[in-house]
Design a protein around this motif. Structure first.
Motif, PDB file in Angstrom:
ATOM      1  N   LEU B 209      38.499  21.956  14.942  1.00 54.41           N
ATOM      2  CA  LEU B 209      36.430  22.404  15.664  1.00 54.41           C
ATOM      3  C   LEU B 209      37.236  23.668  15.113  1.00 54.41           C
ATOM      4  CD1 LEU B 209      36.322  19.610  18.645  1.00 54.41           C
ATOM      5  CD2 LEU B 209      35.516  19.755  16.277  1.00 54.41           C
ATOM      6  N   GLN B 210      36.535  25.213  15.434  1.00 54.20           N
ATOM      7  CA  GLN B 210      36.651  25.840  15.819  1.00 54.20           C
ATOM      8  C   GLN B 210      35.776  26.255  17.446  1.00 54.20           C
ATOM      9  OE1 GLN B 210      33.467  27.326  12.298  1.00 54.20           O
ATOM     10  NE2 GLN B 210      35.227  28.714  12.804  1.00 54.20           N
ATOM     11  N   PRO B 211      36.256  28.043  17.984  1.00 55.10           N
ATOM     12  CA  PRO B 211      35.728  27.920  19.232  1.00 55.10           C
ATOM     13  C   PRO B 211      34.432  28.748  18.286  1.00 55.10           C
ATOM     14  CG  PRO B 211      38.251  29.340  19.272  1.00 55.10           C
ATOM     15  CD  PRO B 211      37.610  28.427  17.302  1.00 55.10           C
ATOM     16  N   ALA B 212      33.861  28.170  19.366  1.00 51.58           N
ATOM     17  CA  ALA B 212      31.517  28.707  19.148  1.00 51.58           C
ATOM     18  C   ALA B 212      31.124  30.184  18.603  1.00 51.58           C
ATOM     19  CB  ALA B 212      30.890  28.532  20.383  1.00 51.58           C
ATOM     20  N   GLU B 213      32.590  31.020  19.335  1.00 48.92           N
ATOM     21  CA  GLU B 213      32.260  32.705  19.282  1.00 48.92           C
ATOM     22  C   GLU B 213      31.864  32.637  17.886  1.00 48.92           C
ATOM     23  OE1 GLU B 213      34.733  31.822  21.866  1.00 48.92           O
ATOM     24  OE2 GLU B 213      33.167  30.998  22.674  1.00 48.92           O
ATOM     25  N   ALA B 214      32.970  31.898  17.365  1.00 51.22           N
ATOM     26  CA  ALA B 214      33.425  31.903  15.759  1.00 51.22           C
ATOM     27  C   ALA B 214      32.538  31.522  15.030  1.00 51.22           C
ATOM     28  CB  ALA B 214      34.823  31.987  15.344  1.00 51.22           C
TER      29      ALA B 214
END
Lengths: 296, 557
Positions: B209-214
């Motif tokens: 998972l990656q942070p939503a901002e990215a």
């Protein structure tokens, strides 16, 4: 005609005719009955051989046309009989063509060429042909399951699988064609080869045109074998749309859903073409089969 | 299935070949040597050196040939390796053998004749001999519905099991241009987005998972209805948060942190992460078992030696029905041969009589049962014999006032099967006998007429003794065919009525083949190994019959 006839011959002749006719009547009873049932009303109707109120209800359903009753209610066809018939014919056509191609070339090599291991291979084919495929269905299923993961048109629930599986049953046809080839004198092919033809050309342009009758017989035999094949198709095919006739037909007679009248019409409809093909060709088929019996 | 197409018929064909052999012998003076074509097969013929069949220059066709050969080998090798990697040793070996032979025949000019026979031999190898050997192999394992996987697969299955360890977080599913993506709201830890859910889910390689901002633009969340549609697929994915914790779908709105339930502790040993309990692989039972000996499903396939065979012969609930079915199979095949032969012979003798007119009509009518596809006529009989509204019972009811229950009473069901099979099988015998009778000299009957012999005397003293020898191999083939007459039993009675007290699906009208089929494929059964063991026994019997047949019919090659 024999010169000596016992005196009682005339009475015995009448008795013979009577016995034969009675026997034929008994033998034909189921076939006539099923035709009669296909014209009766409903799925549980009973009655005489000639239906009192003939109806085309079942025939209409067998042909895939929804049937409208007198009270206005509509019955949908329970099963796609014509589609099943088409599936059967399609599979049978393709597999018979393949069988004919492959068994003719093999039979040519067996009949005309000399090579190591010929006798054991021929005998082995006859022996292994006796093992019923029903017993190795688990393995056959696993085989096509594996194949299907790499080649999708050969997987389980595909017509390709049923066609390819039928290639296991070529031994009989190879023997038939080989026997015929051996009855044809090889000197013509020899002459062609002396004149510069290749082995393949001699086979294709000289031997094959002379063998058309036996090729027709083998084609028909392979076709009928494929249409009536049940065990392998019953395991490999699953979707209602993909079934062949031999697998699908029994769905009419489940105790929970007993469609006797509909079955009768579907059976007559699909049985007639196959029976007609057989009767038309039986002279050749039976000739090839019984001629052999005469040896000591 | 009509008899002329029965698999075990060494004989219907053989005699044709045998007869033609003799003819070929007579013609042999014409031949230059016994195999004239072959004499030149290995040499390039003059025509070939000048041009090729397609009129292309030789180097081009040679190049094409090699290209084709390389492509074939590359494909075959790919298939073999792929099968091997999946642990399918038997199939990989089969592929290697078949494609290896094909490849060898293609490049070796001396193998010219073998190229012609290769396709049919390969077909036989792949679809008859290999399944046969594979079945025998299964007979020595415990392969069944509860032991489908290999040990490695079961181990992987256990290692992929997870348990709910921690918090749950809400998720939404979004349609992005590259595919569907999950958006997971982990509250104070922030919002995370999965990569597009494409390809096959793989539990061993969790999606990071990656942070939503990215992650960029996501689009609107899909409705619950669409999540429900995708639930099965979504449940397969495992996601890994940046802090290393694993997340999995939990219900339709939430994902939950999960932990692997087991860890590996040496070969064949798993330890439960929660309780510390040890599971060890029991290579005899084919299960992972805990300390108390309790099995943890799923089971795996192990070698079982002769266990299945001894089960058949010693376990009473299997042995009793097996023996009963075994006896019935022999009785059925034997009686069928006797009945069809008797009927066929009598009818053939009647039709042989010169005074009888209308032979063509009788002949056509009498072979009708042979021409109708068997799967149709068997089902027709199934309906006609129905107890309540079958036409046969209606007829019997009106004539004798009785309604036998053909499908529930074992003796009646067997009678019905014999009646139907005689109906199906006598035309074949009739045709054979009609052919054979023509070979008996007519004057023998005239001589017997002068001596005042009855038709029965003729049949028993002249006809039968001369028929029996050429008929013998055909009778054995017919016996073997009916011994394995699966279609008749399956379509007519499905083996029923059932044998009481049997633990395997077994019926009083089952033949060994249909019994085997039911053990393997009926819902309650799926005992492939037991079925394969019984199949192996049948193979031995059929093999013996085939050899006997080959010996009796004196096949000449």
């Amino acid at each position: 005609m024999a010169m000596v006839q016992p005196k009682s011959a005339r009475y015995r002749l009448w008795a013979t005719h009577a016995a034969l006719l009675a026997f034929v009547a008994v033998i034909l009873f189921p076939l006539l009955m099923v035709i009669s049932i296909s014209f009766r009303e409903g799925n549980f109707a009973t009655g005489s051989l000639f239906p009192e109120n003939p109806t085309l209800e079942h025939w209409s359903l067998a042909l895939g046309i929804p049937y409208t009753h007198e009270d206005g209610s509509v019955t949908q066809p329970p099963f796609p009989v014509l589609l099943w018939l088409w599936n059967s014919v399609k599979i049978a056509l393709v597999s018979s063509v393949l069988i004919l191609l492959l068994s003719t070339t093999s039979a040519y090599a067996f009949a005309r060429m000399r090579f190591g291991g010929k006798a054991p291979i021929l005998k082995g084919m006859l022996i292994f042909q006796m093992f019923p495929p029903v017993l190795s269905l688990v393995a056959i299923y696993a085989l096509f399951d594996q194949l299907g993961q790499h080649v999708s048109w050969l997987g389980v629930n595909s017509h390709g699988a049923v066609i390819v599986a039928s290639l296991g049953g070529m031994a009989l046809h190879i023997w038939t064609i080989k026997g015929y080839f051996e009855s044809i004198d090889a000197s013509l092919e020899e002459a062609a080869i002396v004149d510069g033809a290749t082995t393949w050309q001699a086979f294709f342009h000289i031997l094959l045109p002379m063998s058309v009758p036996i090729l027709a017989v083998v084609f028909i035999l392979a076709f009928i074998t494929s249409v009536t094949e049940y065990p392998i198709a019953s395991v490999l095919l699953m979707d209602v749309d993909k079934l062949t006739l031999s697998v699908g037909a029994q769905q009419y007679l489940y105790p929970q859903n007993y469609l006797w009248g509909d079955f009768a019409a579907a059976a007559v409809l699909s049985g007639i073409p196959i029976t007609a093909v057989f009767l038309y060709c039986q002279k050749w088929i039976v000739g090839g089969l019984t001629a052999g019996g005469v040896k000591g | 299935m009509p008899r002329w197409m029965m698999p075990p018929s060494a004989s219907p064909v053989e005699p044709v070949a045998g007869r033609l052999h003799r003819r070929a012998g007579r013609l042999s003076s014409v031949h230059i040597g016994s195999s004239p074509v072959n004499a030149r097969a290995e040499l390039p013929s003059p025509a070939m050196t000048r041009s090729t069949p397609w009129g292309l220059p030789r180097p081009v066709t040679t190049g094409l040939r090699w290209l084709l050969w390389l492509a074939f080998n590359a494909f075959a090798l790919y298939l073999v390796v792929a099968l091997y990697v999946q642990g399918q040793m038997a199939f990989a070996l089969l592929g290697l053998v078949v494609s290896g032979i094909a490849s060898y025949l293609f490049i070796n000019r001396r193998m010219y004749a073998q190229r012609y026979i290769f396709p049919s031999v390969a077909g036989m190898l792949v679809f008859v001999i290999f399944p046969l050997l594979y079945t025998v192999g299964i007979g020595f394992t415990n392969y069944s519905g509860s032991h489908l996987l290999s040990q490695a697969q079961v181990e992987r299955y256990h290692l992929n099991q997870t348990y709910l360890a921690g918090e749950r977080f809400r998720f939404t599913l979004h349609q992005s241009p590259d595919g569907e993506r999950l958006r997971i709201d982990k509250g104070e830890q922030g919002v995370f987005v999965s990569p597009p859910l494409t390809g096959e889910p793989d539990v061993e390689a969790p999606l990071s998972l990656q942070p939503a901002e990215a992650a960029g633009e996501l689009g609107d969340a899909l409705a619950l209805r669409e999540v429900i549609q995708r639930r099965k697929a979504l449940e397969q994915w495992v996601m890994q948060a940046p802090d290393g914790s694993l997340l999995r779908l939990y219900g339709l709105r939430e994902v939950a942190a999960v932990e692997p339930q087991y860890r590996q502790d040496g070969p064949g040993v798993l330890v439960d992460n929660r309780t510390g309990a040890r599971l060890t692989a029991d290579m005899e039972r084919g299960f992972y078992v805990d300390e108390t000996g309790k099995a943890v499903p799923p089971g795996f396939t192990v070698f079982a030696g002769f266990a299945n065979f001894s089960r058949v012969l010693t376990e009473p609930s299997i042995r009793e029905p097996f023996m009963q079915i075994f006896a019935w199979t022999f009785a059925f095949a034997g009686l069928t041969v006797v009945f069809t032969l008797a009927l066929g012979l009598v009818l053939a003798s009647l039709l042989q009589w010169e005074l009888v007119r209308g032979k063509a009509f009788y002949r056509l009518m009498l072979i009708l049962p042979y021409a109708v596809p068997a799967f149709i006529s068997i089902l027709v009989f199934r309906g006609l014999f129905n107890q309540n509204f079958g036409e046969i019972n209606l007829l019997l009811d009106s004539l004798f006032g009785m309604r036998p229950d053909w499908f529930s009473d074992p003796a009646l069901a067997r009678t019905m099967i014999l009646i139907v099979n005689t109906w199906l099988g006598y035309p074949y015998m009739l045709l054979l006998c009609m052919g054979l009778l023509q070979a008996i000299p007519r004057d023998q009957y005239e001589a017997s007429a002068i001596d005042g012999a009855s038709p029965l005397d003729n049949l028993l003293r002249i006809t039968l003794p001369q028929l029996i020898k050429p008929l013998m191999p055909l009778l054995i083939a017919s016996f073997a065919f009916n011994f394995n007459n699966f279609v008749l039993i399956t379509l007519l009675t499905r083996g029923g009525p059932d044998i009481i007290g049997a633990t395997t699906p077994a019926g009083t009208t089952d033949l060994l083949v249909s019994y085997t089929y039911r053990i393997a494929f009926q819902d309650s059964g799926q005992d492939f190994a037991l079925a394969a063991a019984i199949a192996t026994m049948i193979f031995l019997l059929v093999g013996a019959m085939a050899l006997l047949n080959l010996k009796l019919s004196k096949v000449k090659v």
